[in-house]
Structures are given as C-alpha cells and as structure tokens.
Design a protein around this motif. Structure first.
Motif, PDB file in Angstrom:
ATOM      1  N   UNK A   1       0.790  -1.111  -0.319  1.00 24.25           N
ATOM      2  CA  UNK A   1      -0.224  -0.115   0.026  1.00 24.25           C
ATOM      3  C   UNK A   1       0.648   1.309  -0.061  1.00 24.25           C
ATOM      4  N   UNK A   2       0.703   2.340  -0.854  1.00 18.28           N
ATOM      5  CA  UNK A   2       1.462   3.441  -1.059  1.00 18.28           C
ATOM      6  C   UNK A   2       2.701   3.542  -2.117  1.00 18.28           C
ATOM      7  N   UNK A   3       2.515   2.250  -2.930  1.00 16.30           N
ATOM      8  CA  UNK A   3       3.320   2.074  -3.741  1.00 16.30           C
ATOM      9  C   UNK A   3       2.889   2.906  -4.586  1.00 16.30           C
ATOM     10  N   UNK A   4       4.133   3.339  -5.724  1.00 15.62           N
ATOM     11  CA  UNK A   4       3.944   3.963  -6.700  1.00 15.62           C
ATOM     12  C   UNK A   4       4.389   3.085  -8.267  1.00 15.62           C
ATOM     13  N   UNK A   5       3.689   2.818  -9.343  1.00 17.91           N
ATOM     14  CA  UNK A   5       4.433   2.315 -10.740  1.00 17.91           C
ATOM     15  C   UNK A   5       4.002   3.318 -11.240  1.00 17.91           C
ATOM     16  N   UNK A   6       4.869   3.268 -12.361  1.00 19.70           N
ATOM     17  CA  UNK A   6       4.906   3.905 -13.490  1.00 19.70           C
ATOM     18  C   UNK A   6       4.844   3.040 -15.191  1.00 19.70           C
TER      19      UNK A   6
ATOM     20  N   UNK B   1       3.718   7.478 -18.651  1.00 23.30           N
ATOM     21  CA  UNK B   1       2.050   7.402 -19.551  1.00 23.30           C
ATOM     22  C   UNK B   1       0.624   7.415 -18.663  1.00 23.30           C
ATOM     23  N   UNK B   2       1.062   5.883 -17.555  1.00 23.34           N
ATOM     24  CA  UNK B   2      -0.163   5.624 -17.092  1.00 23.34           C
ATOM     25  C   UNK B   2       1.146   5.111 -16.079  1.00 23.34           C
ATOM     26  N   UNK B   3       0.515   6.058 -14.436  1.00 21.61           N
ATOM     27  CA  UNK B   3       0.494   5.907 -13.214  1.00 21.61           C
ATOM     28  C   UNK B   3       0.036   5.631 -12.820  1.00 21.61           C
ATOM     29  N   UNK B   4       0.040   4.659 -11.920  1.00 27.13           N
ATOM     30  CA  UNK B   4      -0.194   3.839 -11.029  1.00 27.13           C
ATOM     31  C   UNK B   4      -0.061   3.225  -9.073  1.00 27.13           C
ATOM     32  N   UNK B   5      -0.747   4.178  -7.782  1.00 18.01           N
ATOM     33  CA  UNK B   5      -0.971   3.593  -6.499  1.00 18.01           C
ATOM     34  C   UNK B   5      -1.921   2.838  -6.218  1.00 18.01           C
ATOM     35  N   UNK B   6      -0.937   2.043  -5.666  1.00 17.09           N
ATOM     36  CA  UNK B   6      -1.418   1.005  -4.923  1.00 17.09           C
ATOM     37  C   UNK B   6      -2.001   1.347  -3.252  1.00 17.09           C
TER      38      UNK B   6
END
Length: 348
Positions: free
Chosen positions: A111-116, A121-126
């Motif tokens: 939880x709280x981890x960020x991905x690209x 173009x697309x970013x995500x946070x758990x």
C-alpha cells in the motif's frame, strides 16, 4: 455412468486430453473451424464445419451473443523508487480510475507504492491489498485511459496458449463493442461478419448481451466436491431490446440459442434473479452444474472446455453428463482442437 447429484465430485469431470490438441493459434478464416453437433435428447453426434451452422439453425430462432470486448489488460512497468520491473493484469474496473489488479511480483506492491507504465503515460498507486493477494490501484493519466491501454497493453491470453498472437484482433469477436473483459467470450470467435449476415438473412434473430469475462473463468476447481467451489463474480447487462426478442421467440415456440457460456450465464442469471427475462444489470456468480434447471436456453454454441472446469460442468448440466463425456471422448479421437482458439460444439 450414474451421477450422484447430491455428491458431485470434481474428478467426475476429468477427461484425458493430449497436449497437442490444445489449439495455439486461431484458424483462418474464422468459420472454417470444425463443428461437432450434439443432440441433447439422443446423444447423436455429427461432424461438419462452423460455416455449416446455418444448416442447424431454423428461421425464428434467436441467437444471443456477448458483445464484450477484451481489454489489452496486461501492462508492464517499473516501481518508481527503485526502477524494478513489474507486471499488472487488470481484472475489474471499480470506477473512478480504480481497478483490481493481479501484480507480479506481488511483494513489490505494498500500500502506498507508486508504479509507472509506458514511460509515464500511465501511473498507479496501490491503495489496498486483498486477502487473495490482488491489489486495488488508483490510476492517473492524461487523456483517455482505454486509448493508453491500446498503446501499451497486451492481450491477456490464457496460460495454456504459449504462442504469441500476431494479430490482437483475433482474440476479439467481430461484433465486440463493450470494453471490459479480461478474456474473450471464445465461442463467438468462429463467426465472421459475412456468416452473421447469412444467419440473419435466413430469418434468425441476432441479439446481444454484455458479460465482462473475468480471469476467474480460468481458475481451476480445487475443491473435491463441486458444491464447495466458490464462483467468481462478473458484471452483466441485458438490454430491454434483447429481452423483448427473447420473450417473443419463446412465446412463438422457437429456440433461444446462447453463443457461449457467458451468454448462457447471463440469460439464466436474469431469469433466476428477475423471475423472467427483462432489462437487467448487475453482478452474477451463478454456478451451473448437473441438476440445474434451465429456464431460458434451448441451444448452446460453445468451445471445448478444460477438464474439471466449471464450464465443462455447465455444458454437462445442459446436454447431460453422459452425452458430454462421450462427445469429448469422440472429439479427442477425431483430433478436434481444444480451448480458446479451438473448434466448436453446437448442443441442440
């Protein structure tokens, strides 16, 4: 074999399938795949090709197709703070750019981890972690989410297909429209636009429902007893226009034929929930196995399914256990192609 409907065992639905019969690529054109026809009353079997389906349909019949479209739901990216590689598989759209995803490797996605993804173009946070290990993530992006997925995503082919797909559209039906599935409703892959027009021209009505296929479709049944298996839930929509044609078809004594187990599950879910066929939308976890009483279905076009799967249980409920197990034995002997890119069966 006499089935004990009160004590159905998963192993009752096992059959031996040589690996070389698992289709790795689709045939061209779509409708030259083989078709095994099965009479559910007598067990009689015939062999032909899918374009011969017109010989088995009658004017006044209604074909019900699932118009769901597969998402290019497999995306590859990096963990923003370390650059470590990660793979997401999008499972369920929960609204507001929030999705349930399968993440590999999972331990990188706290939880709280960020991905690209796609060079940013697309970013995500758990934002949450489920008990089963699936993650809930919130995406951020500029523009259209589905357009970005089309650019960076790959088709989530089933695990038994090892060959890379050259044309991603071959894992879509020619009538797919509503984006949202994690897997194709594969019975419909055999239709060409020309064949559908030919079917309509002979007086068969063609109507649509939407059921977004989840990856639970491929989840093996691990419970020894069939009744102990927990079904996945999938979102469906049956429009009033389709309901009207189905009701008219039944009233006039003609047949309602589902193209695929997903269309079948939608129709029988609505009938069970509403007590009739009418416009309906919701989630279904209907589990159909021998002993089930069908309220809508008169015929089913389907593919050949995995041993011990919920789908072979469904077709056994519809056609009769002995008829299905015999038909599968014959299909193996005749070297039919199995599973998603394989051949078809028409049960009538």
């Amino acid at each position: 074999m006499q089935l004990d409907l009160n004590n159905l065992q998963t192993k009752d639905f096992y059959y031996d399938l040589p690996k070389e019969l698992i289709a790795q690529t689709p045939v061209e054109p779509r409708d030259v795949s083989r078709l095994l026809t099965l009479n559910k009353k007598t067990g009689e079997i015939a062999h032909c090709h899918f374009h011969d389906i017109t010989d088995w349909l009658h004017p006044g019949d209604c074909l019900v197709l699932n118009d769901s479209r597969v998402l290019p739901a497999r995306i590859y990216g990096i963990k923003e703070d370390t650059g470590a590689r990660v793979e997401f598989l999008l499972l369920t759209n929960q609204g507001n750019d929030t999705w349930e995803v399968l993440c590999k490797p999972g331990k990188k996605a706290k939880i709280g981890t960020h991905f690209s993804f796609g060079d940013g173009l697309l970013k995500a946070e758990v934002i949450d972690v489920h008990d089963d290990g699936n993650r809930i993530v919130k995406f951020s992006y500029a523009g259209s989410f589905f357009s970005i997925l089309d650019q960076i995503g790959q088709m989530p082919l089933p695990p038994y297909i090892k060959t890379k797909l050259k044309d991603q559209e071959r894992y879509q039906t020619v009538y797919s429209k509503e984006v949202g599935s994690a897997a194709a409703p594969t019975a419909g892959l055999h239709f060409t636009k020309e064949l559908l027009e030919k079917v309509k021209a002979m007086g068969v009505k063609v109507e649509f429902v939407t059921l977004h296929v989840g990856l639970g479709t491929f989840r093996p049944v691990t419970a020894d007893k069939v009744v102990d298996h927990k079904m996945h839930s999938e979102h469906y929509y049956l429009p009033q226009s389709t309901a009207d044609v189905i009701n008219e078809t039944k009233k006039s004594g003609n047949r309602v034929i589902a193209v695929g187990t997903t269309s079948c599950r939608t129709l029988e879910s609505v009938a069970a929930k509403e007590g009739c066929i009418k416009e309906s939308e919701g989630w279904t976890d209907i589990f159909i196995y021998p002993g089930f009483q069908f309220k809508v279905l008169d015929g089913l076009i389907t593919n050949f399914h995995l041993p011990e799967s919920t789908l072979i249980m469904l077709v056994s409920a519809f056609a009769g256990y002995d008829h299905i197990m015999n038909a599968y034995k014959v299909a193996v002997q005749e070297k039919y192609r199995f599973f998603s890119f394989g051949d078809a069966m028409f049960i009538y």
